[in-house]
Design a protein around this motif. Structure first.
Motif: not given
Length: 140
Positions: A132-133, A137-138
């Motif tokens: 999820r992080l 970040a993407g």
């Protein structure tokens, strides 16, 4: 909690710590106190054999030597009788102890299985959180 890249196996695969903590001396004294007649018979056998060998070295009293050899045989017979009698006398106790140890081992195995599943769930949650992080970040 270990990192996701940690190659260490989950805690449920660890050995039984009680097995490693029990020393040979502890096991020896537990057995001696459980069946005290066997060590007594062994000590009597050793004593009679020692006295017979000393008498042989002295070489002057054959009657005493034969008497000590007879006592050795009696002491060995006492030891064997103590072993057989103890096995009959303590059979129920040994069965009960083994039954209890089995139940305890099953409970420990269940607890380790629960801990292992909990650890796997925590690792899965951590992996999902990292994914999820990474997605967040993407997007930024």
């Amino acid at each position: 909690m270990p990192a996701p890249h940690d190659p260490k196996m989950p805690s449920s695969f660890e050995g039984n710590p009680e097995f490693y903590e029990t020393s040979r001396i502890t096991k020896f004294f537990r057995r001696v106190t459980a069946e005290p007649l066997i060590p007594i018979g062994m000590a009597l056998t050793c004593w009679a054999l020692y006295r017979a060998s000393r008498s042989i070295r002295a070489g002057n009293d054959r009657a005493y030597t034969n008497k000590m050899f007879r006592r050795r045989i009696y002491a060995q017979a006492f030891t064997v009788a103590a072993m057989v009698g103890g096995s009959y006398y303590y059979a129920d106790d040994q069965k009960a102890r083994k039954n209890h140890e089995h139940k305890v081992a099953v409970e420990i195995a269940k607890e380790k299985n629960r801990a292992w599943i909990k650890e796997l769930e925590a690792r899965e949650e951590e992996r999902l959180e990292l994914e999820r992080l990474a997605k967040e970040a993407g997007r930024k």
